[in-house]
Motif scaffolding. Structure first.
Motif, PDB file in Angstrom:
ATOM      1  N   CYS A   1      16.881  50.389 -15.848  1.00 14.19           N
ATOM      2  CA  CYS A   1      17.879  49.392 -16.232  1.00 14.19           C
ATOM      3  C   CYS A   1      19.290  49.954 -16.176  1.00 14.19           C
ATOM      4  N   SER A   2      19.467  51.210 -16.570  1.00 13.83           N
ATOM      5  CA  SER A   2      20.777  51.848 -16.483  1.00 13.83           C
ATOM      6  C   SER A   2      21.252  51.893 -15.027  1.00 13.83           C
ATOM      7  N   GLY A   3      20.344  52.246 -14.126  1.00 16.64           N
ATOM      8  CA  GLY A   3      20.684  52.284 -12.708  1.00 16.64           C
ATOM      9  C   GLY A   3      21.010  50.914 -12.143  1.00 16.64           C
ATOM     10  N   LEU A   4      20.429  49.871 -12.750  1.00 14.83           N
ATOM     11  CA  LEU A   4      20.697  48.502 -12.304  1.00 14.83           C
ATOM     12  C   LEU A   4      21.948  47.915 -12.958  1.00 14.83           C
ATOM     13  N   GLY A   5      22.494  48.621 -13.934  1.00 14.30           N
ATOM     14  CA  GLY A   5      23.743  48.184 -14.546  1.00 14.30           C
ATOM     15  C   GLY A   5      23.621  47.402 -15.831  1.00 14.30           C
ATOM     16  N   ARG A   6      22.407  47.102 -16.275  1.00 19.21           N
ATOM     17  CA  ARG A   6      22.228  46.383 -17.542  1.00 19.21           C
ATOM     18  C   ARG A   6      20.783  46.478 -17.983  1.00 19.21           C
ATOM     19  N   MET A   7      20.596  46.433 -19.290  1.00 17.99           N
ATOM     20  CA  MET A   7      19.249  46.422 -19.853  1.00 17.99           C
ATOM     21  C   MET A   7      18.687  45.009 -19.730  1.00 17.99           C
ATOM     22  N   VAL A   8      17.481  44.905 -19.242  1.00 18.60           N
ATOM     23  CA  VAL A   8      16.786  43.623 -19.179  1.00 18.60           C
ATOM     24  C   VAL A   8      15.784  43.629 -20.333  1.00 18.60           C
ATOM     25  N   HIS A   9      16.158  42.951 -21.408  1.00 14.98           N
ATOM     26  CA  HIS A   9      15.314  42.913 -22.607  1.00 14.98           C
ATOM     27  C   HIS A   9      14.212  41.878 -22.469  1.00 14.98           C
ATOM     28  N   HIS A  10      13.189  42.065 -23.257  1.00 15.37           N
ATOM     29  CA  HIS A  10      12.045  41.147 -23.292  1.00 15.37           C
ATOM     30  C   HIS A  10      11.916  40.621 -24.713  1.00 15.37           C
ATOM     31  N   TYR A  11      11.966  39.309 -24.848  1.00 17.81           N
ATOM     32  CA  TYR A  11      11.784  38.666 -26.140  1.00 17.81           C
ATOM     33  C   TYR A  11      10.512  37.835 -26.081  1.00 17.81           C
ATOM     34  N   PRO A  12       9.394  38.365 -26.584  1.00 16.87           N
ATOM     35  CA  PRO A  12       8.137  37.612 -26.506  1.00 16.87           C
ATOM     36  C   PRO A  12       8.231  36.303 -27.287  1.00 16.87           C
ATOM     37  N   GLU A  13       7.646  35.280 -26.713  1.00 16.98           N
ATOM     38  CA  GLU A  13       7.570  33.973 -27.362  1.00 16.98           C
ATOM     39  C   GLU A  13       6.178  33.423 -27.182  1.00 16.98           C
ATOM     40  N   ARG A  14       5.772  32.621 -28.107  1.00 16.47           N
ATOM     41  CA  ARG A  14       4.506  31.924 -27.967  1.00 16.47           C
ATOM     42  C   ARG A  14       4.733  30.727 -27.043  1.00 16.47           C
ATOM     43  N   PRO A  15       3.744  30.387 -26.217  1.00 13.47           N
ATOM     44  CA  PRO A  15       3.913  29.231 -25.320  1.00 13.47           C
ATOM     45  C   PRO A  15       4.198  27.958 -26.107  1.00 13.47           C
ATOM     46  N   GLU A  16       5.107  27.163 -25.575  1.00 13.39           N
ATOM     47  CA  GLU A  16       5.444  25.881 -26.188  1.00 13.39           C
ATOM     48  C   GLU A  16       5.762  24.901 -25.067  1.00 13.39           C
ATOM     49  N   ALA A  17       5.065  23.784 -25.052  1.00 17.73           N
ATOM     50  CA  ALA A  17       5.197  22.801 -23.980  1.00 17.73           C
ATOM     51  C   ALA A  17       6.643  22.337 -23.788  1.00 17.73           C
ATOM     52  N   ALA A  18       7.409  22.266 -24.847  1.00 15.85           N
ATOM     53  CA  ALA A  18       8.794  21.788 -24.750  1.00 15.85           C
ATOM     54  C   ALA A  18       9.667  22.723 -23.917  1.00 15.85           C
ATOM     55  N   ARG A  19       9.256  23.983 -23.777  1.00 26.12           N
ATOM     56  CA  ARG A  19      10.056  24.942 -23.015  1.00 26.12           C
ATOM     57  C   ARG A  19       9.550  25.140 -21.599  1.00 26.12           C
ATOM     58  N   GLU A  20       8.476  24.496 -21.202  1.00 30.40           N
ATOM     59  CA  GLU A  20       7.927  24.696 -19.869  1.00 30.40           C
ATOM     60  C   GLU A  20       8.930  24.269 -18.803  1.00 30.40           C
ATOM     61  N   ASP A  21       8.991  25.061 -17.757  1.00 30.73           N
ATOM     62  CA  ASP A  21       9.933  24.816 -16.656  1.00 30.73           C
ATOM     63  C   ASP A  21       9.151  24.957 -15.357  1.00 30.73           C
ATOM     64  N   PRO A  22       8.743  23.832 -14.748  1.00 34.77           N
ATOM     65  CA  PRO A  22       7.919  23.910 -13.541  1.00 34.77           C
ATOM     66  C   PRO A  22       8.598  24.592 -12.360  1.00 34.77           C
ATOM     67  N   ALA A  23       9.909  24.664 -12.352  1.00 32.60           N
ATOM     68  CA  ALA A  23      10.628  25.268 -11.227  1.00 32.60           C
ATOM     69  C   ALA A  23      10.886  26.761 -11.410  1.00 32.60           C
ATOM     70  N   VAL A  24      10.429  27.334 -12.524  1.00 34.54           N
ATOM     71  CA  VAL A  24      10.788  28.712 -12.836  1.00 34.54           C
ATOM     72  C   VAL A  24      10.299  29.710 -11.783  1.00 34.54           C
ATOM     73  N   LEU A  25       9.106  29.538 -11.243  1.00 36.84           N
ATOM     74  CA  LEU A  25       8.608  30.505 -10.267  1.00 36.84           C
ATOM     75  C   LEU A  25       9.317  30.377  -8.925  1.00 36.84           C
ATOM     76  N   THR A  26       9.606  29.157  -8.521  1.00 40.66           N
ATOM     77  CA  THR A  26      10.366  28.955  -7.286  1.00 40.66           C
ATOM     78  C   THR A  26      11.744  29.601  -7.421  1.00 40.66           C
ATOM     79  N   ARG A  27      12.375  29.389  -8.553  1.00 36.89           N
ATOM     80  CA  ARG A  27      13.694  29.962  -8.820  1.00 36.89           C
ATOM     81  C   ARG A  27      13.601  31.498  -8.856  1.00 36.89           C
ATOM     82  N   THR A  28      12.561  32.028  -9.490  1.00 33.56           N
ATOM     83  CA  THR A  28      12.396  33.475  -9.578  1.00 33.56           C
ATOM     84  C   THR A  28      12.229  34.089  -8.195  1.00 33.56           C
ATOM     85  N   MET A  29      11.395  33.476  -7.358  1.00 33.96           N
ATOM     86  CA  MET A  29      11.198  33.979  -5.996  1.00 33.96           C
ATOM     87  C   MET A  29      12.502  33.928  -5.200  1.00 33.96           C
TER      88      MET A  29
END
Length: 181
Positions: free
Chosen positions: A101-129
């Protein structure tokens, strides 16, 4: 990754729509050989029955994912369940992950969350790719879309608009605590 600013994040188009080099960089180069091998072995230890080749693909995609998250800190992205295994293995190697992360210029933190239908984003994988491509890599389509070429399940759901969720490069002040996993 959490969208920590108001409004919709700007998503760049995939590299395939514009000029790019004939050869994508090797994401494994983000880690030294011993560090890469150590992360691959952690994936194998945590997933009996997986082949070394498969674990290497997963770790390589996790490296691409973290790099994309560092470059596009306000765009919500998420790993697939398989790629998440590689990301978690990276995080377990704390010195390796911190140096990455230091070499990439910023720390990429992980904040675990429990799955919740209200937060589902069907386009997230397309956007990630698309963002992995914007980072200069070719996404391993099978690890993002499966054998059927349909998007596979995400490991974590994206946060509600304006909130901080599972992925954060370290620039969101709305989430309490250190955010380390």
């Amino acid at each position: 990754m959490a969208a920590c600013s108001s409004g919709r994040p700007s998503i760049p188009p995939p590299c395939s729509t514009g000029p790019h080099t004939d050869r994508a960089p090797d994401a494994r180069a983000l880690l030294g050989g011993d560090a890469y091998t150590g992360v691959v072995l952690t994936v194998l230890d945590n997933n009996p029955g997986w082949t070394r080749e498969y674990a290497e693909r997963i770790v390589t995609e996790a490296l691409k994912f973290v790099h994309a998250a560092s470059l596009f800190p306000t765009v919500p992205i998420s790993p697939t369940e398989e790629v998440d295994e590689g990301w978690h293995a990276l995080i377990l190697h704390t010195r390796v992950y911190a140096a990455l992360c230091s070499g990439l210029g910023r720390m990429v933190h992980h904040y675990p969350e429990r799955p919740e239908a209200a937060r589902e984003d069907p386009a997230v994988l397309t956007r990630t790719m698309a963002l992995i491509e914007q980072a200069g890599y070719m996404a391993d389509a099978e690890l993002w879309t499966g054998h059927q070429r349909e998007l596979v399940g995400v490991a974590r759901h994206t946060p509600m608009p304006g909130g901080c969720g599972p992925i954060n490069p370290g620039n969101c002040a709305t989430h309490g605590g250190s955010g380390d996993d």
